[in-house]
Design a protein around this motif. Structure first.
Motif, PDB file in Angstrom:
ATOM      1  N   LEU A   1       0.721  -1.291   0.091  1.00  0.00           N
ATOM      2  CA  LEU A   1      -0.086   0.233   0.137  1.00  0.00           C
ATOM      3  C   LEU A   1       0.630   1.288   0.096  1.00  0.00           C
ATOM      4  O   LEU A   1       0.267   2.103  -0.592  1.00  0.00           O
ATOM      5  N   THR A   2       1.971   0.803   0.765  1.00  0.00           N
ATOM      6  CA  THR A   2       2.942   2.170   0.746  1.00  0.00           C
ATOM      7  C   THR A   2       3.415   2.832  -0.714  1.00  0.00           C
ATOM      8  O   THR A   2       3.500   3.474  -0.833  1.00  0.00           O
ATOM      9  N   ALA A   3       3.578   1.785  -1.465  1.00  0.00           N
ATOM     10  CA  ALA A   3       4.050   1.514  -2.460  1.00  0.00           C
ATOM     11  C   ALA A   3       3.217   2.492  -3.749  1.00  0.00           C
ATOM     12  O   ALA A   3       3.622   3.650  -4.331  1.00  0.00           O
ATOM     13  N   ARG A   4       2.153   1.920  -3.660  1.00  0.00           N
ATOM     14  CA  ARG A   4       0.700   2.055  -4.168  1.00  0.00           C
ATOM     15  C   ARG A   4       0.414   3.853  -4.027  1.00  0.00           C
ATOM     16  O   ARG A   4       0.732   4.724  -5.206  1.00  0.00           O
ATOM     17  N   LYS A   5       1.014   3.852  -3.070  1.00  0.00           N
ATOM     18  CA  LYS A   5       1.090   5.704  -2.227  1.00  0.00           C
ATOM     19  C   LYS A   5       2.069   6.515  -2.714  1.00  0.00           C
ATOM     20  O   LYS A   5       0.838   7.694  -3.430  1.00  0.00           O
ATOM     21  N   ARG A   6       2.991   6.292  -2.918  1.00  0.00           N
ATOM     22  CA  ARG A   6       3.991   7.048  -3.505  1.00  0.00           C
ATOM     23  C   ARG A   6       3.771   6.905  -4.750  1.00  0.00           C
ATOM     24  O   ARG A   6       4.141   8.328  -5.497  1.00  0.00           O
TER      25      ARG A   6
ATOM     26  N   LEU B   1      -3.022  12.094  -5.313  1.00  0.00           N
ATOM     27  CA  LEU B   1      -3.989  11.933  -4.053  1.00  0.00           C
ATOM     28  C   LEU B   1      -5.285  11.338  -3.637  1.00  0.00           C
ATOM     29  O   LEU B   1      -5.745  11.129  -2.284  1.00  0.00           O
ATOM     30  N   ALA B   2      -6.148  11.290  -4.078  1.00  0.00           N
ATOM     31  CA  ALA B   2      -7.173  10.118  -4.112  1.00  0.00           C
ATOM     32  C   ALA B   2      -6.774   8.823  -3.060  1.00  0.00           C
ATOM     33  O   ALA B   2      -6.744   7.584  -2.711  1.00  0.00           O
ATOM     34  N   ASP B   3      -5.191   8.459  -4.502  1.00  0.00           N
ATOM     35  CA  ASP B   3      -4.813   6.648  -3.969  1.00  0.00           C
ATOM     36  C   ASP B   3      -4.504   7.224  -2.273  1.00  0.00           C
ATOM     37  O   ASP B   3      -4.359   6.027  -2.100  1.00  0.00           O
ATOM     38  N   GLN B   4      -3.699   8.506  -2.466  1.00  0.00           N
ATOM     39  CA  GLN B   4      -2.205   8.540  -1.518  1.00  0.00           C
ATOM     40  C   GLN B   4      -4.305   8.165  -0.015  1.00  0.00           C
ATOM     41  O   GLN B   4      -3.790   7.466   1.114  1.00  0.00           O
ATOM     42  N   LEU B   5      -5.473   9.176  -0.456  1.00  0.00           N
ATOM     43  CA  LEU B   5      -6.073   8.844   0.955  1.00  0.00           C
ATOM     44  C   LEU B   5      -6.548   7.411   1.586  1.00  0.00           C
ATOM     45  O   LEU B   5      -6.869   7.132   2.370  1.00  0.00           O
ATOM     46  N   ILE B   6      -7.421   7.112   0.467  1.00  0.00           N
ATOM     47  CA  ILE B   6      -7.430   5.432   0.234  1.00  0.00           C
ATOM     48  C   ILE B   6      -6.390   4.635   0.289  1.00  0.00           C
ATOM     49  O   ILE B   6      -7.054   3.802   1.593  1.00  0.00           O
TER      50      ILE B   6
ATOM     51  N   VAL C   1       5.927   3.913   9.177  1.00  0.00           N
ATOM     52  CA  VAL C   1       7.489   4.017   8.962  1.00  0.00           C
ATOM     53  C   VAL C   1       8.151   2.797   8.379  1.00  0.00           C
ATOM     54  O   VAL C   1       8.887   3.596   7.371  1.00  0.00           O
ATOM     55  N   ALA C   2       8.326   1.963   9.327  1.00  0.00           N
ATOM     56  CA  ALA C   2       8.339   0.727   8.776  1.00  0.00           C
ATOM     57  C   ALA C   2       8.180   0.269   7.392  1.00  0.00           C
ATOM     58  O   ALA C   2       8.654  -0.517   6.830  1.00  0.00           O
ATOM     59  N   ALA C   3       6.951   0.479   6.865  1.00  0.00           N
ATOM     60  CA  ALA C   3       6.571   0.350   5.638  1.00  0.00           C
ATOM     61  C   ALA C   3       7.283   0.396   4.308  1.00  0.00           C
ATOM     62  O   ALA C   3       7.019   0.390   3.698  1.00  0.00           O
TER      63      ALA C   3
END
Ligand SMILES: Nc1ncnc2c1ncn2[C@@H]1O[C@H](COP(=O)(O)OP(=O)(O)OP(=O)(O)O)[C@@H](O)[C@H]1O
Ligand SMILES: [Mg+2]
Lengths: 174, 240
Positions: free
Chosen positions: A129-134, A138-143, B218-220
């Motif tokens: 999810l973190t990789a997707r967020k990066r 903004l919508a992706d980030q919030l979801i 953070v670890a993620a």
């Protein structure tokens, strides 16, 4: 939560009658939702049909609650596999995870290992999810953030439980 | 090598290709066992999160890996060579040229401006002021804090200060960045932005990162995590 696996796990410490199984379940996991006798017998006959339990004796007085069940080798393997397989991270896992931890303690398995396996599964999804967020807007980030905060709450519960395994073991009489 | 390690245990060789590897690290402080046979390894360019309960030995592990604290026993190799027994001077040279550090608090020199702080490690390595400050300024820009370049650390926010600290840690292009709770004092939005900038910059430069944190979010940002419990490391890949 899997009632079948839970009842099987409770049988690992020794054969029990139907009514005894229900009582043990309600006592340890029922809290606000005790089992109906119907659920117990439906579950036990399915386990019987699949060879995971066998009838170990019948008390006088007939009635399904008088049957005494014993776990089979296949049943033990089934419990072990269930405990070792992490749950798919999703909201409101606590009751399943709690049940697994208590059963692991009761059956002398490594509850810390179980929690670590689950932790790894949760963190794997958090990484994705973190990789997707990066890469997202903004919508992706919030979801993604919404999902991340929920997973984080689960992880904190896992950590707290890991820190309290000793006390929990005593409390459930393991 | 034999003096500080009278009974170096027979330890498994480090996994092939690891940049920095430790095996069987022991460290006690008086009655307290901080490390109890910890194994760790990291590859070039990899970001590894080190997690675990408070007091489990995370900071001690990081300090041993970075050559700041000497373990009582165990082996530590950098690029395949044993470094645990190196004399102080050689260790500190290694730290200055190969490693970078970010801690939770108080690492900037209060009398220097932000750009001077970031330029400092280059200056200590003999780079001229102008070149050092130009490099420092570009790192400040990259970490989105070029607007505070002429402020002193006392005149910037916690989040800005941490970004300056990250810039200072990366300005020498270290092979390994050691970060102990680098976002511990920041709110979650700021903390995440710092992590994002830190991991992006480290990945772009091929810098490996040892990241101690108790925050899962953070670890993620890491590639892999290990959990320290009672002075030993559990490799979470084992559970994958
Ligand atoms: N310099 C020291 N002198 C004495 N004891 C120490 C020293 N450094 C660490 N310890 C002890 O060693 C143990 C491990 O400490 P360490 O700082 O490595 O834990 P940590 O995992 O980083 O904890 P935290 O999450 O709270 O930062 C603790 O019991 C600590 O009290
Ligand atoms: Mg610490």
């Amino acid at each position: 939560m899997s009632i079948g696996h839970t009842l099987l796990g409770l049988l690992e410490s020794g054969p029990r009658h139907g009514y005894d199984l229900k009582r043990a379940f309600d006592d340890k996991f029922g809290h606000d939702r005790p089992l109906h006798y119907g659920q117990v017998y439906a579950t036990m006959s399915r386990l019987l049909k699949n060879g995971l339990v066998e009838v170990d004796g019948v008390e006088a007085g007939a009635g399904p609650e008088r049957k005494r069940y014993a776990i089979t080798e296949a049943g033990i393997t089934d419990v072990a596999t269930w405990l070792a397989t992490p749950e798919k991270p999703e909201p409101y896992l606590q009751s399943t995870l709690y049940t697994k931890v208590v059963l692991a303690l009761l059956t002398g398995r490594d509850a810390g290992d179980l929690l670590d396996t689950q932790r790894a599964e949760h963190l794997r999804l958090m990484r994705a999810l973190t990789a997707r967020k990066r890469q997202g807007d903004l919508a992706d980030q919030l979801i993604c953030d919404h999902a991340l905060f929920h997973l984080e709450a689960d992880l904190r519960w896992l950590e707290l439980t890991a820190a309290r395994l000793g006390a929990l073991g005593k409390a459930v009489g393991a | 090598m034999s003096a500080p390690f009278p009974e170096a245990p027979a330890t498994a060789p480090a996994p092939a290709g690891s940049l920095l590897a430790a095996s069987g690290l022991h460290k006690t402080y008086g009655q307290t066992t901080a490390l109890d046979g910890a194994d760790f390894s990291i590859h070039a360019g990899e970001v590894v999160a080190v997690m675990g309960p408070s007091g489990s030995g995370k900071s001690t592990l990081l300090h041993c890996l970075a050559g700041i604290v000497r373990p009582d026993s165990g082996s530590l190799t950098y690029q395949g060579a044993e470094i645990a027994g190196l004399p102080d001077q050689r260790l500190s040279a290694l730290r200055r040229t190969e490693f970078g550090f970010v801690f939770q608090f108080g690492q900037l020199v209060p009398e220097l401006t932000c750009v001077e702080n970031v330029a400092l490690p280059l200056r200590l390595n003999g780079v001229r002021r102008k070149a050092a400050e130009a490099a420092a300024a570009s790192w400040l820009e990259r970490l989105e804090v070029d607007d505070v370049r002429d402020h002193r650390p006392g005149e910037v926010s916690g989040g800005q200060g941490q970004r300056v600290a990250v810039a200072r840690a990366l300005v020498t292009a270290p092979r390994v960045l050691f970060a102990d709770e680098p976002t511990g004092a920041l709110d979650s939005l700021n903390g995440e932005r710092v992590m994002e900038l830190l991991t992006e910059a480290a990945r772009a430069a091929g810098t490996a990162v040892v990241l101690v944190t108790h925050e899962n979010r953070v670890a993620a940002y890491s590639d892999r995590e290990i959990v320290v419990r009672d002075g030993r490391c559990r490799d979470m890949e084992r559970y994958a």
